[in-house]
Motif scaffolding. Structure first.
Motif, PDB file in Angstrom:
ATOM      1  N   LEU A   1     -20.135  13.158  30.336  1.00 45.83           N
ATOM      2  CA  LEU A   1     -19.938  13.921  29.486  1.00 45.83           C
ATOM      3  C   LEU A   1     -19.992  13.755  28.028  1.00 45.83           C
ATOM      4  N   GLU A   2     -19.943  14.747  27.060  1.00 44.29           N
ATOM      5  CA  GLU A   2     -20.371  14.728  25.652  1.00 44.29           C
ATOM      6  C   GLU A   2     -18.956  14.455  25.090  1.00 44.29           C
ATOM      7  N   ASP A   3     -18.761  13.767  23.948  1.00 41.59           N
ATOM      8  CA  ASP A   3     -17.616  13.274  23.204  1.00 41.59           C
ATOM      9  C   ASP A   3     -16.491  14.601  23.318  1.00 41.59           C
ATOM     10  N   ARG A   4     -16.923  15.632  23.037  1.00 42.76           N
ATOM     11  CA  ARG A   4     -16.125  16.814  22.714  1.00 42.76           C
ATOM     12  C   ARG A   4     -15.448  17.139  23.966  1.00 42.76           C
ATOM     13  N   ASP A   5     -16.074  17.040  25.238  1.00 42.65           N
ATOM     14  CA  ASP A   5     -15.520  17.343  26.689  1.00 42.65           C
ATOM     15  C   ASP A   5     -14.397  16.234  26.999  1.00 42.65           C
ATOM     16  N   LEU A   6     -14.757  14.959  26.268  1.00 35.94           N
ATOM     17  CA  LEU A   6     -14.071  13.717  26.913  1.00 35.94           C
ATOM     18  C   LEU A   6     -12.627  13.934  26.009  1.00 35.94           C
ATOM     19  N   ILE A   7     -12.791  14.418  24.761  1.00 31.93           N
ATOM     20  CA  ILE A   7     -11.584  14.721  23.893  1.00 31.93           C
ATOM     21  C   ILE A   7     -10.675  15.754  24.338  1.00 31.93           C
TER      22      ILE A   7
ATOM     23  N   ASN B   1      -5.763  13.512  30.320  1.00 35.68           N
ATOM     24  CA  ASN B   1      -6.274  12.636  31.079  1.00 35.68           C
ATOM     25  C   ASN B   1      -6.946  11.237  30.194  1.00 35.68           C
ATOM     26  N   PRO B   2      -6.251  10.116  30.384  1.00 33.77           N
ATOM     27  CA  PRO B   2      -6.296   8.930  29.671  1.00 33.77           C
ATOM     28  C   PRO B   2      -7.875   8.432  29.879  1.00 33.77           C
ATOM     29  N   GLN B   3      -8.049   8.393  31.412  1.00 28.02           N
ATOM     30  CA  GLN B   3      -9.577   8.002  31.692  1.00 28.02           C
ATOM     31  C   GLN B   3     -10.742   8.506  30.675  1.00 28.02           C
ATOM     32  N   ALA B   4     -10.373   9.718  30.359  1.00 25.82           N
ATOM     33  CA  ALA B   4     -11.659  10.499  29.542  1.00 25.82           C
ATOM     34  C   ALA B   4     -11.409   9.421  28.221  1.00 25.82           C
ATOM     35  N   PHE B   5     -10.476   8.986  27.734  1.00 29.95           N
ATOM     36  CA  PHE B   5     -10.201   8.399  26.384  1.00 29.95           C
ATOM     37  C   PHE B   5     -11.012   7.139  26.737  1.00 29.95           C
ATOM     38  N   GLY B   6     -10.776   6.429  27.812  1.00 36.56           N
ATOM     39  CA  GLY B   6     -11.258   4.946  28.154  1.00 36.56           C
ATOM     40  C   GLY B   6     -12.691   5.209  28.315  1.00 36.56           C
ATOM     41  N   VAL B   7     -13.435   5.948  28.419  1.00 39.82           N
ATOM     42  CA  VAL B   7     -14.831   6.477  28.360  1.00 39.82           C
ATOM     43  C   VAL B   7     -15.324   6.508  26.939  1.00 39.82           C
ATOM     44  N   LEU B   8     -14.660   7.195  26.172  1.00 42.34           N
ATOM     45  CA  LEU B   8     -14.769   7.196  24.483  1.00 42.34           C
ATOM     46  C   LEU B   8     -14.578   5.491  24.041  1.00 42.34           C
ATOM     47  N   VAL B   9     -13.681   4.743  24.635  1.00 44.71           N
ATOM     48  CA  VAL B   9     -13.552   3.283  23.970  1.00 44.71           C
ATOM     49  C   VAL B   9     -14.590   2.797  24.431  1.00 44.71           C
ATOM     50  N   LYS B  10     -15.018   2.900  25.720  1.00 40.47           N
ATOM     51  CA  LYS B  10     -16.302   2.105  26.184  1.00 40.47           C
ATOM     52  C   LYS B  10     -17.532   2.615  25.667  1.00 40.47           C
TER      53      LYS B  10
ATOM     54  N   VAL C   1      -5.998   2.577  19.856  1.00 41.64           N
ATOM     55  CA  VAL C   1      -4.678   2.640  20.159  1.00 41.64           C
ATOM     56  C   VAL C   1      -3.994   3.970  19.089  1.00 41.64           C
ATOM     57  N   ARG C   2      -4.244   3.742  17.999  1.00 40.16           N
ATOM     58  CA  ARG C   2      -3.856   4.940  17.076  1.00 40.16           C
ATOM     59  C   ARG C   2      -4.660   6.085  17.162  1.00 40.16           C
ATOM     60  N   ALA C   3      -5.927   6.206  17.581  1.00 41.60           N
ATOM     61  CA  ALA C   3      -6.756   7.264  17.618  1.00 41.60           C
ATOM     62  C   ALA C   3      -6.141   7.666  19.138  1.00 41.60           C
ATOM     63  N   TYR C   4      -6.029   7.200  20.021  1.00 44.28           N
ATOM     64  CA  TYR C   4      -5.264   7.829  21.257  1.00 44.28           C
ATOM     65  C   TYR C   4      -3.927   8.592  21.145  1.00 44.28           C
ATOM     66  N   ARG C   5      -3.020   7.905  20.317  1.00 40.36           N
ATOM     67  CA  ARG C   5      -1.930   8.380  19.767  1.00 40.36           C
ATOM     68  C   ARG C   5      -1.656   9.616  18.981  1.00 40.36           C
ATOM     69  N   HIS C   6      -2.958   9.714  18.436  1.00 39.18           N
ATOM     70  CA  HIS C   6      -3.168  10.955  17.391  1.00 39.18           C
ATOM     71  C   HIS C   6      -4.209  11.795  18.041  1.00 39.18           C
ATOM     72  N   ILE C   7      -4.794  11.591  19.301  1.00 33.90           N
ATOM     73  CA  ILE C   7      -6.069  12.543  19.602  1.00 33.90           C
ATOM     74  C   ILE C   7      -5.530  13.879  19.503  1.00 33.90           C
ATOM     75  N   ARG C   8      -4.500  14.634  19.585  1.00 33.29           N
ATOM     76  CA  ARG C   8      -4.063  15.890  19.598  1.00 33.29           C
ATOM     77  C   ARG C   8      -4.410  16.505  18.223  1.00 33.29           C
TER      78      ARG C   8
END
Length: 140
Positions: free
Chosen positions: A11-17, A24-33, A62-69
């Motif tokens: 998936l593209e970044d936008r879709d993962l976000i 879906n935290p797994q989608a963020f895990g893909v961004l991290v990787k 971690v901060r990005a995940y907390r503020h992803i919304r």
């Protein structure tokens, strides 16, 4: 709908976000990787220490995940993440500089001067050398 790691990785970044924003935290895990190596090297370039760069790049994720919304989907993820990482690194360097200044305000002879316990010159020499090493480590 394919939710396996392989499916997410395509998936593209936008879709993962979007998926992360929907819970879906797994989608963020893909961004991290996808960006962890790049993030580490950015942090390393800013702070110069491999250990600190690793810690700071992880904290930024971690901060990005907390503020992803709050992330605006028309923006680039890494640009947004980079701002978080950069601010963390600059704050780290400011704190580190203040910390070193506080230690350097103490005259070295006061730190190195411990009361003697009536030891011989060899023991005093060893103790003083150890104190110098500790002092250098604290300054670093």
């Amino acid at each position: 709908m394919n939710t396996s790691a392989t499916g997410l990785e395509a998936l593209e970044d936008r879709d993962l976000i979007e998926r992360t924003q929907r819970g879906n935290p797994q989608a963020f895990g893909v961004l991290v990787k996808r960006y962890m190596q790049r993030a580490y090297y950015v942090a390393l370039g800013l702070v110069g220490s491999p250990e600190d760069a690793l810690d700071l790049s992880q904290e930024a994720f971690v901060r990005a995940y907390r503020h992803i919304r709050t992330f605006e989907l028309d923006k680039a993820f890494f640009t947004w993440y980079y701002q978080i990482l950069r601010n963390l690194c600059f704050n780290f360097l400011r704190r580190k500089k203040r910390h070193v200044l506080r230690f350097s305000e103490i005259p070295e002879h006061e730190v190195l001067a411990l009361p003697s316990r009536e030891q011989g010159p060899e023991e005093d020499l060893e103790r003083n050398e150890l104190q110098r090493r500790v002092w250098r480590a604290i300054e670093k």
